[in-house]
Design an enzyme around this catalytic site. Structure first.
Site, PDB file in Angstrom:
ATOM      1  N   SER A  51      43.495  20.732 -22.952  1.00  0.00           N
ATOM      2  CA  SER A  51      42.667  19.657 -23.495  1.00  0.00           C
ATOM      3  C   SER A  51      42.166  18.748 -22.377  1.00  0.00           C
ATOM      4  CB  SER A  51      43.464  18.828 -24.503  1.00  0.00           C
ATOM      5  OG  SER A  51      42.757  17.664 -24.854  1.00  0.00           O
ATOM      6  N   ASP A  83      37.363  17.018 -38.754  1.00  0.00           N
ATOM      7  CA  ASP A  83      37.599  17.549 -40.102  1.00  0.00           C
ATOM      8  C   ASP A  83      37.657  19.072 -40.177  1.00  0.00           C
ATOM      9  OD1 ASP A  83      37.765  15.046 -41.325  1.00  0.00           O
ATOM     10  OD2 ASP A  83      35.607  14.958 -41.692  1.00  0.00           O
ATOM     11  N   PRO A  84      36.689  19.798 -39.582  1.00  0.00           N
ATOM     12  CA  PRO A  84      36.656  21.252 -39.789  1.00  0.00           C
ATOM     13  C   PRO A  84      37.838  22.012 -39.194  1.00  0.00           C
ATOM     14  CG  PRO A  84      34.509  20.448 -39.080  1.00  0.00           C
ATOM     15  CD  PRO A  84      35.486  19.335 -38.869  1.00  0.00           C
ATOM     16  N   HIS A 108      40.756  10.150 -42.596  1.00  0.00           N
ATOM     17  CA  HIS A 108      39.686  10.473 -43.547  1.00  0.00           C
ATOM     18  C   HIS A 108      40.269  11.482 -44.523  1.00  0.00           C
ATOM     19  CE1 HIS A 108      35.871  11.393 -45.312  1.00  0.00           C
ATOM     20  NE2 HIS A 108      35.679  12.529 -44.674  1.00  0.00           N
ATOM     21  N   GLY A 134      36.532   3.740 -32.653  1.00  0.00           N
ATOM     22  CA  GLY A 134      37.790   3.561 -31.950  1.00  0.00           C
ATOM     23  C   GLY A 134      37.753   2.542 -30.833  1.00  0.00           C
ATOM     24  N   SER A 252       9.383 -12.602 -41.428  1.00  0.00           N
ATOM     25  CA  SER A 252       8.241 -13.384 -41.904  1.00  0.00           C
ATOM     26  C   SER A 252       8.101 -13.263 -43.419  1.00  0.00           C
ATOM     27  CB  SER A 252       6.956 -12.897 -41.231  1.00  0.00           C
ATOM     28  OG  SER A 252       6.608 -11.606 -41.722  1.00  0.00           O
TER      29      SER A 252
END
Length: 333
Positions: A51, A83-84, A108, A134, A252
């Protein structure tokens, strides 16, 4: 009305008495891990070998292990990867390391709401979701303030899931600002709808349609860009600060009159009817099913749409105009 919780409603010692794994070190992951650590929580970060975020996390003083090792060590596991791939990470690294009494946390609710992840009955399933990016969550925490959060408990095996979620939220500064109680279903469905119908899909389509209307009528693309995209920030900032009222107070009278008489001609009853269809497709799982299929099929349509918009006259015009604006950061994503 929504139920709100603040610092006095949350007991920080609860999360301080647990071992937390934060899986992922992106926008939210770094803010959660660093702020929890600074709140006296035992935190480790779970990242796959290789990573790019590992060195950054270690430089910032965090202990980095593999996702499986992190899940095995911890009794509170926050999944903050995209998510995926959450279901894959759960199956490969988390599922077999869960024990009764553990807690599985999310930022989430999509994978829980639509059944891509099905936790065992003996664990708490909670959500803590700051309503800001974040970097803002982290900066506000460091400045002694906080970003409002939402919390939810989908499965309360311990009977103390809400107390744990509020304690976690306090650990990242959320209760300093205020925490709103919701459900996984409400968070997921409203979040997806907002993104698709208003914030991203709706706004992008409106901007493109306005730009195309002007350029097709013979107006210069540069002028159309300013009127339909560039100045949008000025209006949104006013709405962000004080709602529609402040926006209308600041513009305006001519612009305000145009707002009242023309807005309903653009966003019509037919538009709202289509919004209801979009919401129904979110609620019945159609969107989530199609999105996961697209992602795991290699993103062919996604990339096609992305390329088409990148080549649109709106974008090519904007790239050139932003070179004139020293205050705009237009680094390639």
């Amino acid at each position: 009305m929504a139920e709100l919780f603040y610092d006095d409603d949350a007991d920080l010692s609860i999360i301080q008495g647990r071992k937390v794994a934060v899986l992922g070190y992106g926008s939210q992951g770094h803010a959660h891990a660093l702020s929890l650590r600074d709140s006296g929580v035992d935190v480790r970060v779970g990242l796959h070998e290789g990573s790019k975020s590992k060195a950054k996390a270690e430089e910032q003083g965090l202990r980095v292990v593999t996702p499986s090792e992190a899940a095995a060590e911890a009794d509170v596991i926050m999944i903050l990867v995209p998510d995926p791939i959450q279901a894959q990470v759960y199956e490969e690294s988390v599922k077999d390391n869960l024990k009764d009494g553990d807690a599985l946390f999310f930022g989430h609710g999509l994978n829980i709401r639509f059944g891509f992840i099905k936790p065992p009955a003996g664990v708490d399933v909670c959500m803590v979701a700051p309503k800001g990016p974040g970097h803002l969550v982290r900066r506000q925490y460091e400045e002694g303030r906080g970003v409002p959060c939402i919390v939810a408990v989908e499965q309360d095996a311990s009977g103390k899931g809400l107390e744990l979620a509020l304690s976690y939220a306090k650990g990242i500064g959320g209760t300093r600002a205020g925490v709103i109680k919701t459900t996984f279903t409400e968070e997921t469905e409203t979040d997806l709808f907002g993104e698709q119908a208003v914030l991203c899909g709706g706004t992008a389509a409106l901007v493109k349609a306005g730009f195309e209307t002007l350029t097709e009528a013979g107006y210069q693309p540069e002028i159309a860009y300013f009127e339909c995209l560039h100045e949008l920030k000025l209006i949104v900032d006013l709405m962000y600060e004080g709602g529609l009222e402040k926006m209308r107070w600041s513009i305006s009278e001519t612009a305000e009159w145009g707002d009242y008489v023309t807005g309903p001609r653009i966003i019509t009853d037919a538009t709202k009817a289509e919004m209801k269809k979009v919401l129904a497709e979110i609620q019945d799982g159609t969107f989530a099913k199609n999105w996961m299929a697209e992602y795991h099929n290699g993103l062919p349509k996604y990339n096609e749409y992305k390329k088409a918009d990148s080549d649109h006259l709106l974008e090519t015009t904007g790239r050139e105009l932003r070179k004139l604006m020293s205050w705009v950061n237009d680094e390639e994503a």
